[in-house]
Every structure is written in structure tokens, then in C-alpha cells.
Motif scaffolding. Structure first.
Motif, PDB file in Angstrom:
ATOM      1  N   ASN A  75       2.690   8.204 -11.155  1.00 25.54           N
ATOM      2  CA  ASN A  75       3.571   7.202 -11.739  1.00 25.54           C
ATOM      3  C   ASN A  75       2.959   6.593 -12.995  1.00 25.54           C
ATOM      4  O   ASN A  75       3.609   6.486 -14.031  1.00 25.54           O
ATOM      5  N   GLY A  76       1.691   6.206 -12.920  1.00 30.44           N
ATOM      6  CA  GLY A  76       1.003   5.662 -14.080  1.00 30.44           C
ATOM      7  C   GLY A  76       1.217   4.188 -14.317  1.00 30.44           C
ATOM      8  O   GLY A  76       0.457   3.562 -15.059  1.00 30.44           O
ATOM      9  N   ASN A  77       2.252   3.597 -13.710  1.00 25.56           N
ATOM     10  CA  ASN A  77       2.544   2.183 -13.890  1.00 25.56           C
ATOM     11  C   ASN A  77       2.364   1.442 -12.569  1.00 25.56           C
ATOM     12  O   ASN A  77       2.565   2.016 -11.493  1.00 25.56           O
ATOM     13  N   PRO A  78       2.012   0.172 -12.624  1.00 23.71           N
ATOM     14  CA  PRO A  78       1.886  -0.609 -11.383  1.00 23.71           C
ATOM     15  C   PRO A  78       3.229  -0.721 -10.663  1.00 23.71           C
ATOM     16  O   PRO A  78       4.286  -0.846 -11.292  1.00 23.71           O
ATOM     17  N   VAL A  79       3.188  -0.674  -9.346  1.00 25.11           N
ATOM     18  CA  VAL A  79       4.406  -0.743  -8.529  1.00 25.11           C
ATOM     19  C   VAL A  79       4.196  -1.740  -7.399  1.00 25.11           C
ATOM     20  O   VAL A  79       3.073  -2.085  -7.034  1.00 25.11           O
ATOM     21  N   SER A 118      -1.812  -0.142  -8.509  1.00 19.11           N
ATOM     22  CA  SER A 118      -1.911   0.903  -9.525  1.00 19.11           C
ATOM     23  C   SER A 118      -3.073   1.826  -9.178  1.00 19.11           C
ATOM     24  O   SER A 118      -3.889   1.521  -8.299  1.00 19.11           O
ATOM     25  N   TYR A 119      -3.148   2.948  -9.887  1.00 19.67           N
ATOM     26  CA  TYR A 119      -4.184   3.962  -9.650  1.00 19.67           C
ATOM     27  C   TYR A 119      -5.365   3.710 -10.580  1.00 19.67           C
ATOM     28  O   TYR A 119      -5.196   3.378 -11.755  1.00 19.67           O
ATOM     29  N   LYS A 120      -6.560   3.880 -10.051  1.00 20.07           N
ATOM     30  CA  LYS A 120      -7.788   3.681 -10.833  1.00 20.07           C
ATOM     31  C   LYS A 120      -8.225   5.020 -11.417  1.00 20.07           C
ATOM     32  O   LYS A 120      -8.730   5.887 -10.716  1.00 20.07           O
ATOM     33  N   HIS A 121      -8.042   5.174 -12.719  1.00 20.41           N
ATOM     34  CA  HIS A 121      -8.460   6.395 -13.402  1.00 20.41           C
ATOM     35  C   HIS A 121      -9.925   6.291 -13.823  1.00 20.41           C
ATOM     36  O   HIS A 121     -10.521   5.201 -13.827  1.00 20.41           O
ATOM     37  N   ASP A 122     -10.491   7.434 -14.176  1.00 24.92           N
ATOM     38  CA  ASP A 122     -11.881   7.444 -14.647  1.00 24.92           C
ATOM     39  C   ASP A 122     -12.020   6.746 -15.993  1.00 24.92           C
ATOM     40  O   ASP A 122     -13.066   6.175 -16.294  1.00 24.92           O
ATOM     41  N   PHE A 123     -10.975   6.821 -16.814  1.00 20.87           N
ATOM     42  CA  PHE A 123     -10.987   6.197 -18.133  1.00 20.87           C
ATOM     43  C   PHE A 123      -9.688   5.413 -18.294  1.00 20.87           C
ATOM     44  O   PHE A 123      -8.619   5.876 -17.885  1.00 20.87           O
TER      45      PHE A 123
END
Length: 280
Positions: A75-79, A118-123
Motif C-alpha cells: 500500500n505504501g500509505n498509512p492505514v 504503516s510499513y517500515k522500509h529500509d530507507f
């Protein structure tokens, strides 16, 4: 007509009616046409039994967490938690054990102010400047960054990398098949006049690629004419005490010590250490 003749006549009439009924019964059903068989064909079912059927998120907690976290990543966006539970079909609102493990996941970020996940990405780069900072920091630690990883955290990362490459800020490695960007590195030598980093002129590049490596025989002949010889490849020395065939360690071999100062034999005991001791 006698009674016997009348009985024979009636039985013959009955046989003719019975045989006529059976013949008409056979003609009642028309013969199959267009090569069709009288038997009904079973409909074919396109089912691949080697692939398991997709039954949704299932009932296992680990599977449900994978579905929920994977949706956050895509998704990339907070939900909201309610929307995530409805979209993924997971009981995040009713199953306390599932909710606790979801909150404790190392890739899940919860914002207490907005109550969004939201998802925690490496960057977490969101601009070209922050992207260059991440690339520079990662390159100084001894490696580049995969462009695919940057694209997962920021969808506009590939276009920003191409701009940084054109400006000479980064170096990009590409695949040989379709020239797709693969890895990106920070360019430590900037293309500044007088300090290096400028691209080599095409004339010198063509001269370099036009050079041909001579055959091995010619190289050896040239080295011999100058009194030189080709170096041999380094051979690996096997470790002592290891049997190559059986893989067993051998006992160490003790060789006798050879004494060279034989003219001092009898006057000085050569087995002792005569180094002067430090006096206090």
C-alpha cells in the motif's frame, strides 16, 4: 373356421403387433448425427491439482500476520486498523493474540497521534536530496544499494537516480540484457575540471578498445627476449597434519636438531640458554 384355427390366427396377429411395436420403438429415436456419440460427455474441468487453492488468510496467526504486513508494504500509505482488517480479511479487531503480535512486528510502525499503521522500509527517502544522503551513507559503509529496494520505499526513486547519475553524483550498474538499473553507488570523485572525475574523451576510449591482447606464445617470447619469465600461479600449500584421503590428522613429526658449532663440544653445553639475565 374351427376353434383351433381361430386361436392360431389370433396368436399370429399378436406377434405381428408386438414386433411392429418394437420396430417403431427403435425408429422413434433418431440416429446420432455429426459423429456424436449416444453417450453423454463429461464436461472438462480446468483444475490444476498440483497447485493449492487460495483459501484466503486462513486461520493460522502467522499466515494472517503475513497477509496484513504484506498489504502495508504494497500500500505504501498509512492505514487504519479497521480498514486493514476489512481489506485483508484478518480478525485484527477481535483476536487479541493476533493484534499483539501484529503490533510487535519489526516492520510495523504505529503512529499514536493519528492511530495509523504503516510499513517500515529500509530507507525512507522522499526527495532527491535525502536519497543522495542515504546512498552516500550506505556507500561509505562498504557497499551500494539495490535500486529495487529503493523503489519499494519510494516509487519515484528510479527517476531521481537517473537525474543524480546525469549530474555525476552517483554511479549506477546495469544489467547486460536490457540495461536496467541494478545497483547504485555514491560517486566520491566529482566531475570537476582540474580535480578529476571528468569523462574520458571518445578518441582515447576508441584507442583503448582498439588494443588487442597478443597471444600467449608472443607474450612469452617477448618476456624471454627481455630476460623475464611469466610468474606461476600461486599453489595452495596443504595444511600439515591432515591426511587428504581419509581426512584424519597425522601425528606431528619431530626432527632431530642439528648442532653446527661442533668445535665447542665438551666446553659449553649447547642445550642451555646462556643469555644474560637482567639484574635488578
Amino acid at each position: 373356421m374351427s376353434g383351433r384355427d381361430a386361436a392360431a390366427f389370433n396368436s399370429s396377429i399378436q406377434r405381428q403387433e408386438f414386433s411392429g411395436f418394437r420396430a417403431s420403438d427403435k425408429l422413434a429415436s433418431p440416429p446420432p448425427t455429426n459423429g456424436e456419440s449416444s453417450k453423454k460427455k463429461r464436461p472438462k474441468q480446468n483444475i490444476v491439482y498440483s497447485q493449492p487453492a487460495d483459501t484466503g488468510t486462513g486461520v493460522d496467526i502467522n499466515t494472517q500476520i503475513v497477509y496484513a504486513v504484506d498489504h502495508l508494504k504494497k500500500n505504501g500509505n498509512p492505514v487504519r486498523l479497521e480498514d486493514l482488517a476489512i481489506i485483508t480479511g484478518t480478525p485484527l479487531l477481535t483476536n487479541q493474540a493476533l493484534f499483539d503480535r501484529f503490533r510487535a512486528h519489526d516492520r510495523v510502525i504505529h503512529d499514536p497521534n493519528t492511530d495509523l499503521y504503516s510499513y517500515k522500509h529500509d530507507f525512507n527517502a522522499r526527495s532527491k536530496a535525502t536519497l543522495l544522503t542515504d546512498i552516500q551513507r550506505h556507500t561509505k559503509r562498504g557497499g551500494g544499494i539495490a535500486v529495487r529496494t529503493l523503489r519499494e520505499s519510494w516509487k519515484d526513486a528510479p527517476s531521481a537516480i537517473e537525474e543524480l547519475e546525469a549530474e555525476g553524483e552517483v554511479l549506477v550498474t546495469r544489467t547486460q540484457k536490457d540495461q536496467a538499473m541494478r545497483m547504485v553507488f555514491w560517486n566520491e570523485i566529482k566531475p570537476i575540471e582540474g580535480t578529476g572525475g571528468m569523462p574520458v574523451e571518445k578518441e582515447f576510449r576508441d584507442l583503448w578498445h582498439s588494443l588487442k591482447v597478443p597471444p600467449d606464445a608472443d607474450i612469452l617470447r617477448s618476456l624471454a627476449s627481455e630476460g623475464l619469465q611469466a610468474t606461476n600461479s600461486e599453489k595452495l600449500i596443504p595444511k600439515a597434519g591432515v591426511n587428504k584421503k581419509k581426512g584424519k590428522k597425522l601425528a606431528p613429526r619431530y626432527r632431530p636438531v642439528r648442532l653446527t658449532n661442533v668445535h665447542l663440544k665438551g666446553d659449553i653445553d649447547l642445550s642451555k640458554d646462556y643469555a644474560p639475565s637482567s639484574s635488578k
